[in-house]
Design a protein around this motif. Structure first.
Motif, PDB file in Angstrom:
ATOM      1  N   ASP A  23      -9.041  32.626  45.320  1.00 44.23           N
ATOM      2  CA  ASP A  23      -8.109  33.676  44.905  1.00 44.23           C
ATOM      3  C   ASP A  23      -8.796  34.960  44.454  1.00 44.23           C
ATOM      4  O   ASP A  23      -8.184  35.829  43.843  1.00 44.23           O
ATOM      5  N   ASP A  24     -10.083  35.128  44.802  1.00 45.99           N
ATOM      6  CA  ASP A  24     -10.792  36.371  44.510  1.00 45.99           C
ATOM      7  C   ASP A  24     -10.877  37.277  45.750  1.00 45.99           C
ATOM      8  O   ASP A  24     -11.932  37.819  46.069  1.00 45.99           O
ATOM      9  N   THR A  25      -9.764  37.440  46.456  1.00 43.42           N
ATOM     10  CA  THR A  25      -9.705  38.379  47.580  1.00 43.42           C
ATOM     11  C   THR A  25      -9.496  39.781  47.019  1.00 43.42           C
ATOM     12  O   THR A  25      -9.003  39.958  45.895  1.00 43.42           O
ATOM     13  N   LEU A  26      -9.845  40.810  47.799  1.00 40.72           N
ATOM     14  CA  LEU A  26      -9.677  42.188  47.333  1.00 40.72           C
ATOM     15  C   LEU A  26      -8.224  42.490  46.991  1.00 40.72           C
ATOM     16  O   LEU A  26      -7.928  43.129  45.980  1.00 40.72           O
ATOM     17  N   GLU A  27      -7.320  42.017  47.829  1.00 47.63           N
ATOM     18  CA  GLU A  27      -5.893  42.251  47.594  1.00 47.63           C
ATOM     19  C   GLU A  27      -5.438  41.591  46.295  1.00 47.63           C
ATOM     20  O   GLU A  27      -4.715  42.191  45.489  1.00 47.63           O
ATOM     21  N   SER A  28      -5.899  40.359  46.083  1.00 48.37           N
ATOM     22  CA  SER A  28      -5.537  39.620  44.876  1.00 48.37           C
ATOM     23  C   SER A  28      -6.113  40.277  43.626  1.00 48.37           C
ATOM     24  O   SER A  28      -5.434  40.385  42.597  1.00 48.37           O
ATOM     25  N   ILE A  29      -7.356  40.735  43.709  1.00 44.11           N
ATOM     26  CA  ILE A  29      -8.013  41.375  42.565  1.00 44.11           C
ATOM     27  C   ILE A  29      -7.270  42.644  42.161  1.00 44.11           C
ATOM     28  O   ILE A  29      -6.988  42.879  40.981  1.00 44.11           O
ATOM     29  N   LYS A  30      -6.921  43.473  43.141  1.00 38.33           N
ATOM     30  CA  LYS A  30      -6.184  44.715  42.858  1.00 38.33           C
ATOM     31  C   LYS A  30      -4.839  44.407  42.211  1.00 38.33           C
ATOM     32  O   LYS A  30      -4.413  45.087  41.276  1.00 38.33           O
ATOM     33  N   LYS A  31      -4.173  43.382  42.706  1.00 43.66           N
ATOM     34  CA  LYS A  31      -2.879  42.986  42.163  1.00 43.66           C
ATOM     35  C   LYS A  31      -3.021  42.522  40.720  1.00 43.66           C
ATOM     36  O   LYS A  31      -2.215  42.880  39.843  1.00 43.66           O
ATOM     37  N   ARG A  32      -4.050  41.716  40.431  1.00 43.98           N
ATOM     38  CA  ARG A  32      -4.254  41.207  39.078  1.00 43.98           C
ATOM     39  C   ARG A  32      -4.531  42.333  38.090  1.00 43.98           C
ATOM     40  O   ARG A  32      -4.042  42.316  36.955  1.00 43.98           O
ATOM     41  N   LEU A  33      -5.314  43.318  38.519  1.00 43.08           N
ATOM     42  CA  LEU A  33      -5.631  44.438  37.647  1.00 43.08           C
ATOM     43  C   LEU A  33      -4.390  45.280  37.359  1.00 43.08           C
ATOM     44  O   LEU A  33      -4.211  45.795  36.253  1.00 43.08           O
ATOM     45  N   GLU A  34      -3.508  45.430  38.357  1.00 39.86           N
ATOM     46  CA  GLU A  34      -2.260  46.162  38.163  1.00 39.86           C
ATOM     47  C   GLU A  34      -1.331  45.406  37.221  1.00 39.86           C
ATOM     48  O   GLU A  34      -0.674  46.005  36.360  1.00 39.86           O
ATOM     49  N   GLU A  35      -1.271  44.091  37.403  1.00 46.94           N
ATOM     50  CA  GLU A  35      -0.426  43.272  36.528  1.00 46.94           C
ATOM     51  C   GLU A  35      -0.923  43.342  35.083  1.00 46.94           C
ATOM     52  O   GLU A  35      -0.130  43.379  34.140  1.00 46.94           O
ATOM     53  N   TYR A  36      -2.241  43.371  34.910  1.00 47.10           N
ATOM     54  CA  TYR A  36      -2.809  43.479  33.571  1.00 47.10           C
ATOM     55  C   TYR A  36      -2.396  44.806  32.926  1.00 47.10           C
ATOM     56  O   TYR A  36      -1.979  44.840  31.759  1.00 47.10           O
ATOM     57  N   LYS A  37      -2.496  45.879  33.709  1.00 47.85           N
ATOM     58  CA  LYS A  37      -2.130  47.211  33.208  1.00 47.85           C
ATOM     59  C   LYS A  37      -0.653  47.279  32.838  1.00 47.85           C
ATOM     60  O   LYS A  37      -0.283  47.788  31.770  1.00 47.85           O
ATOM     61  N   ASN A  38       0.204  46.756  33.704  1.00 43.03           N
ATOM     62  CA  ASN A  38       1.649  46.900  33.529  1.00 43.03           C
ATOM     63  C   ASN A  38       2.261  45.868  32.583  1.00 43.03           C
ATOM     64  O   ASN A  38       3.257  46.158  31.915  1.00 43.03           O
ATOM     65  N   GLN A  39       1.700  44.658  32.543  1.00 42.11           N
ATOM     66  CA  GLN A  39       2.311  43.577  31.780  1.00 42.11           C
ATOM     67  C   GLN A  39       1.536  43.192  30.511  1.00 42.11           C
ATOM     68  O   GLN A  39       2.124  43.026  29.441  1.00 42.11           O
ATOM     69  N   THR A  40       0.201  43.060  30.652  1.00 44.24           N
ATOM     70  CA  THR A  40      -0.577  42.535  29.531  1.00 44.24           C
ATOM     71  C   THR A  40      -0.882  43.590  28.475  1.00 44.24           C
ATOM     72  O   THR A  40      -0.839  43.305  27.275  1.00 44.24           O
ATOM     73  N   ILE A  41      -1.183  44.808  28.907  1.00 40.19           N
ATOM     74  CA  ILE A  41      -1.513  45.851  27.928  1.00 40.19           C
ATOM     75  C   ILE A  41      -0.361  46.108  26.943  1.00 40.19           C
ATOM     76  O   ILE A  41      -0.610  46.269  25.740  1.00 40.19           O
ATOM     77  N   PRO A  42       0.908  46.112  27.391  1.00 44.57           N
ATOM     78  CA  PRO A  42       1.994  46.231  26.401  1.00 44.57           C
ATOM     79  C   PRO A  42       1.987  45.097  25.370  1.00 44.57           C
ATOM     80  O   PRO A  42       2.267  45.327  24.184  1.00 44.57           O
ATOM     81  N   ALA A  43       1.654  43.875  25.800  1.00 46.17           N
ATOM     82  CA  ALA A  43       1.565  42.753  24.863  1.00 46.17           C
ATOM     83  C   ALA A  43       0.418  42.967  23.877  1.00 46.17           C
ATOM     84  O   ALA A  43       0.543  42.700  22.668  1.00 46.17           O
ATOM     85  N   ILE A  44      -0.713  43.464  24.390  1.00 50.17           N
ATOM     86  CA  ILE A  44      -1.866  43.767  23.538  1.00 50.17           C
ATOM     87  C   ILE A  44      -1.494  44.821  22.499  1.00 50.17           C
ATOM     88  O   ILE A  44      -1.855  44.714  21.318  1.00 50.17           O
ATOM     89  N   ASN A  45      -0.754  45.838  22.928  1.00 57.10           N
ATOM     90  CA  ASN A  45      -0.340  46.899  22.003  1.00 57.10           C
ATOM     91  C   ASN A  45       0.564  46.359  20.897  1.00 57.10           C
ATOM     92  O   ASN A  45       0.512  46.835  19.758  1.00 57.10           O
ATOM     93  N   CYS A  46       1.375  45.354  21.237  1.00 56.32           N
ATOM     94  CA  CYS A  46       2.221  44.706  20.218  1.00 56.32           C
ATOM     95  C   CYS A  46       1.363  44.003  19.176  1.00 56.32           C
ATOM     96  O   CYS A  46       1.609  44.115  17.966  1.00 56.32           O
ATOM     97  N   TYR A  47       0.344  43.259  19.647  1.00 56.93           N
ATOM     98  CA  TYR A  47      -0.568  42.587  18.720  1.00 56.93           C
ATOM     99  C   TYR A  47      -1.291  43.606  17.833  1.00 56.93           C
ATOM    100  O   TYR A  47      -1.530  43.357  16.648  1.00 56.93           O
ATOM    101  N   LYS A  48      -1.636  44.762  18.420  1.00 56.75           N
ATOM    102  CA  LYS A  48      -2.313  45.815  17.638  1.00 56.75           C
ATOM    103  C   LYS A  48      -1.413  46.318  16.522  1.00 56.75           C
ATOM    104  O   LYS A  48      -1.843  46.483  15.376  1.00 56.75           O
ATOM    105  N   LYS A  49      -0.147  46.582  16.865  1.00 56.90           N
ATOM    106  CA  LYS A  49       0.800  47.080  15.865  1.00 56.90           C
ATOM    107  C   LYS A  49       0.990  46.074  14.737  1.00 56.90           C
ATOM    108  O   LYS A  49       1.204  46.446  13.583  1.00 56.90           O
ATOM    109  N   GLN A  50       0.908  44.797  15.080  1.00 54.41           N
ATOM    110  CA  GLN A  50       1.049  43.731  14.083  1.00 54.41           C
ATOM    111  C   GLN A  50      -0.254  43.500  13.311  1.00 54.41           C
ATOM    112  O   GLN A  50      -0.310  42.662  12.423  1.00 54.41           O
ATOM    113  N   ARG A  51      -1.310  44.212  13.697  1.00 53.32           N
ATOM    114  CA  ARG A  51      -2.637  44.096  13.081  1.00 53.32           C
ATOM    115  C   ARG A  51      -3.181  42.672  13.185  1.00 53.32           C
ATOM    116  O   ARG A  51      -3.792  42.147  12.251  1.00 53.32           O
TER     117      ARG A  51
END
Length: 221
Positions: free
Chosen positions: A170-198
């Protein structure tokens, strides 16, 4: 055990979550629950969900939170059966979206593991993540993942069993690009929530494996 340790390790693909999670397990005698390993094991069941998981993960898309929560419940129930023997758990790569972060809090509360939780973010740049993912390898024989960092770059064969090193399915170029986009769009908002909660412990993931672990140990005290 009263107030077992719980570590939640998050970060972009290739940040070394699995490596650091396993080091924490060894250091404190904890149980490892990895998202990648668990989801790949679920694929092998061979039912509708297993087949669909294989398709979704191959293209690098996020698995629906419904399925993630179901997998948590199964894994946590197994650990709960061994309650007196479990000193704590390390959750590698879970809570990849705001809903999952909320569900994880609920799950840990339900299973009475919510008194000593530490959330660790392994920070690496998008460029570093892409570079590591396109170059990391996996042992064809034992399945060990070989990160593209430090001395591991020099390996010609698996350092554990001597097996052939190959690119992970599952380390194809297409898969890698998709995972990085999902991280940006989905995971970073969750990280920001944890930050706000300190609640977030941020770690520089672009150091050597040893230095990353030293920083983790220093900051979780």
């Amino acid at each position: 055990m009263q107030n077992p340790k719980v570590f939640i390790i998050i970060g972009p693909a290739g940040s070394g979550k699995g490596t650091q999670a396993k080091l924490l397990c060894q250091k404190f005698g904890l149980e490892y629950v990895g998202s990648g390993d668990t989801l790949r094991a679920r694929q092998k069941v061979g039912d509708f969900t297993g087949r669909k998981l294989a398709k979704i993960m191959k293209r690098g898309a996020l698995v629906p939170s419904l399925m993630i929560a179901d997998i948590w419940i199964n894994e946590f129930e197994k650990l709960k059966k061994r309650h007196k023997k479990v000193r704590g758990i390390v959750l590698d790569g879970w809570a990849r979206a705001i809903l999952e972060a909320e569900l994880m809090d609920e799950a840990l509360n339900w299973y009475e593991w919510d008194k000593n939780v530490k959330i660790i973010l392994l920070n690496i740049s998008r460029k570093e993540s892409y570079n590591r993912l396109t170059k990391r390898r996996q042992c064809k024989k034992c399945g060990q993942l070989i990160p593209w960092v430090g001395e591991f770059k020099k390996l010609k064969k698996c350092n554990k069993c001597g097996g052939e090193l190959i690119v992970r399915v599952d380390d194809t170029l297409e898969s890698i690009k998709k995972r990085l986009e999902e991280y940006k769009n989905q995971t970073i908002p969750a990280i920001n929530c944890y930050k706000k909660q300190r609640r977030l412990i941020e770690i520089n993931g672009e150091q050597s494996i040893e230095d990353v672990f030293k920083e983790i140990l220093r900051k979780i005290k």
